[in-house]
Design a protein around this motif. Structure first.
Motif, PDB file in Angstrom:
ATOM      1  N   ARG A 122       5.787   6.633  -5.576  1.00 24.35           N
ATOM      2  CA  ARG A 122       6.676   7.499  -5.128  1.00 24.35           C
ATOM      3  C   ARG A 122       7.411   7.044  -3.763  1.00 24.35           C
ATOM      4  NH1 ARG A 122       6.062  14.150  -3.688  1.00 24.35           N
ATOM      5  NH2 ARG A 122       8.083  14.489  -3.887  1.00 24.35           N
TER       6      ARG A 122
ATOM      7  N   ASP B  80       1.227   8.729  -7.038  1.00 23.13           N
ATOM      8  CA  ASP B  80       0.226   8.401  -5.749  1.00 23.13           C
ATOM      9  C   ASP B  80      -0.184   6.893  -5.692  1.00 23.13           C
ATOM     10  OD1 ASP B  80       1.150  10.469  -4.433  1.00 23.13           O
ATOM     11  OD2 ASP B  80      -0.537  11.856  -5.146  1.00 23.13           O
TER      12      ASP B  80
ATOM     13  N   ASN C 176       0.812  -1.253   0.107  1.00 24.56           N
ATOM     14  CA  ASN C 176       0.005  -0.263   0.139  1.00 24.56           C
ATOM     15  C   ASN C 176       0.968   1.293  -0.079  1.00 24.56           C
ATOM     16  OD1 ASN C 176      -2.417  -1.240   0.011  1.00 24.56           O
ATOM     17  ND2 ASN C 176      -2.349  -1.650   1.977  1.00 24.56           N
ATOM     18  N   GLU C 177       2.187   1.147  -0.181  1.00 21.89           N
ATOM     19  CA  GLU C 177       3.063   2.405  -0.390  1.00 21.89           C
ATOM     20  C   GLU C 177       2.726   2.766  -1.717  1.00 21.89           C
ATOM     21  OE1 GLU C 177       6.793   2.583   2.220  1.00 21.89           O
ATOM     22  OE2 GLU C 177       6.388   0.499   2.377  1.00 21.89           O
ATOM     23  N   THR C 178       3.136   4.025  -2.029  1.00 24.67           N
ATOM     24  CA  THR C 178       3.190   4.498  -3.014  1.00 24.67           C
ATOM     25  C   THR C 178       4.077   4.403  -4.229  1.00 24.67           C
ATOM     26  OG1 THR C 178       4.074   6.734  -2.641  1.00 24.67           O
ATOM     27  CG2 THR C 178       1.670   6.486  -2.211  1.00 24.67           C
TER      28      THR C 178
ATOM     29  N   LYS D  22      -0.408   2.925  -5.846  1.00 25.26           N
ATOM     30  CA  LYS D  22       0.027   2.067  -4.856  1.00 25.26           C
ATOM     31  C   LYS D  22       0.993   0.838  -5.457  1.00 25.26           C
ATOM     32  CE  LYS D  22      -2.779   3.329  -1.639  1.00 25.26           C
ATOM     33  NZ  LYS D  22      -2.415   4.414  -0.788  1.00 25.26           N
TER      34      LYS D  22
END
Lengths: 147, 146
Positions: B21, B64, B17-19, B66
């Motif tokens: 980026r 942004d 779930n981190e982006t 995931k």
């Protein structure tokens, strides 16, 4: 890049070669900065320092330049310094009757500089070459200034 | 020699779930092109810089989006108690440059690269592995290994 399944593209402004952009450049200089993929120009992410060889260079010479500059691809230019093509280590690996010690040269290129499997034809700015191209006429290391 | 002797134990992972980026920031900082994606101490995928470019940017996904939206769910790996030469051959066959290393409980314990094999393992085999990944039509990275 997706359509042709490639990782690097030369960037031209008219007929003039102005840089090279890789998939990694788009990520490290684009996404990393939060750039909008739809509107950010390629020039924001491309590498302006181009490592190039002349189209008349021998394969040996191209491999040497790759090893020296620690890149896996070279932009190939003609006498007018116009873009003539790109040559990669994979291209060289396909030459069946190779008398070149490709494995040694390739290992040098990949493992001296590697960490990650990215495939730039541009040298990362934080890595200096071990030496310049020694003034040999087959190989030109074309800086931004020379274009 | 066992893989556990030459692998890198200090593996940075990103969460699904981190982006994009976030992943790009880590890739830049560590100067790597591939990261394991982990959740609850389990390996759930791999994400490469090329995944971000091809499945992210080329599809109009922004910074942004995931990691799970572009990562590869199918992960190739080796075990820490496997022999270096055996893994080198597997890497040649799979045409990958890096493999996550798991223990027999399937926990991620390290990562091993062709570079590690070259400097600490068997050179001739590594050369073969290198040749394998240089074949025309070869997969570019482990995210695409079928």
């Amino acid at each position: 890049m997706k359509e042709f399944d490639i990782g690097a593209l030369p960037v031209v402004d008219g007929d003039e070669l102005v840089g090279v952009v890789t998939d990694r450049d788009l990520v490290i200089r684009g996404v990393e900065q939060g750039a909008d993929p739809v509107s950010a120009p390629v020039s924001d992410a491309m590498t302006r320092h181009i490592v190039a060889c002349h189209e008349e260079a021998s394969i040996d010479e191209a491999v040497s330049l790759m090893a020296q500059e620690r890149v896996r691809r070279l932009v190939v230019v003609n006498g007018g310094r116009e873009l003539a093509g790109i040559i990669s280590l994979s291209d060289l690996a396909r030459i069946e009757d190779s008398r070149i010690d490709l494995s040694a040269a390739a290992l040098r290129v990949i493992f001296d500089a590697d960490g990650n499997g990215e495939d730039p034809c541009t040298r990362r700015p934080d890595r200096r070459p071990r030496s310049r191209a020694a003034g040999r006429d087959f190989a030109r290391v074309c800086s931004e200034a020379s274009y | 020699m066992k893989i556990s002797k030459i692998m890198h134990r200090d593996v940075k992972i990103v969460g699904p779930n981190e982006t994009l980026r976030d992943a790009a920031v880590v890739m830049k900082k560590l100067d790597v092109g591939v990261l394991p994606v982990g959740e609850h101490d389990k390996l759930v995928g791999m994400i490469t810089d090329r995944d971000i470019a091809i499945r992210g940017i080329a599809e109009g996904k922004g910074p942004d989006a995931k990691a799970r939206d572009v990562m590869s769910h199918e992960v190739k790996y080796c075990f820490e108690d496997e022999d270096v030469d055996h893994v080198a051959e597997n890497m040649a066959e799979l045409q990958v440059r890096r493999l996550p290393v798991l223990n027999r409980d399937k926990r991620l314990v390290g990562i091993v690269s062709l570079g590690d094999l070259a400097t600490q393992g068997s050179l001739p085999k590594t050369a073969r592995a290198l040749h394998g990944i240089s074949q025309p039509g070869g997969q570019r990275n482990q995210s695409h290994a079928a």
